[in-house]
Design a protein around this motif. Structure first.
Motif: not given
Length: 163
Positions: A85-86, A90-91, A96-97, A120-122
């Motif tokens: 997930s990315i 704000a959640g 993404a490619d 951004y959270t990866f």
């Protein structure tokens, strides 16, 4: 004989210094020609290594500042690592490619304006073993092994830009 050895060492050191300078100048020229649209201004990386399985599991927060208005964010991540997930601050899910050269391009729903920052959270995981998953052919740049694990910057074991 001792003088010959000293002369050889001095020539060797001079040649190494000249080679390093030439490589640095070439890299600087290449970096200047590739115009960056973003700058990573912060990382928070929580990584778990499981050497018996050669596995890396991570959650990484990447703070990015736009150097100009952007609708996509170019990053790199080792192809052996699969993203689950990315999300933005704000959640909300960010699409993404990926390509086979470790490139990752985030597609933003709303543009990031010049000077604006976003986090951004990866969440990702994968098997890093030997030089098979290395972005640099023949070199072990990211490997989770027992008793020694190697996680070099060049291994792209976290989302990055500008390498």
């Amino acid at each position: 004989m001792k003088n010959k050895v000293l002369m050889w060492r001095m020539k060797w050191r001079t040649n190494i210094a000249m080679l390093a300078f030439a490589l640095l100048a070439t890299a600087s020229a290449f970096a200047a020609s590739a115009r960056q649209t973003i700058q990573v201004t912060g990382y928070v990386i929580h990584a778990e290594l499981t050497p018996s399985m050669h596995r890396l599991t991570a959650t990484t927060q990447v703070t990015i500042t736009a150097l100009e208005d952007v609708t996509t964010i170019p990053l790199e991540l080792n192809n052996a690592l699969r993203i689950s997930s990315i999300t933005d601050a704000a959640g909300k899910t960010v699409d993404a490619d990926r390509s086979s050269d470790a490139s990752l391009r985030l597609r933003l729903v709303s543009p990031l304006d010049k000077g604006q920052s976003a986090t951004y959270t990866f969440v990702y995981a994968g098997t890093l073993s030997g030089s098979d998953s290395s972005p640099v052919d023949g070199l072990k740049t990211a490997s989770v092994d027992d008793p020694i694990s190697i996680l070099l910057y060049a291994g792209r074991w976290f989302p990055m830009t500008g390498y």
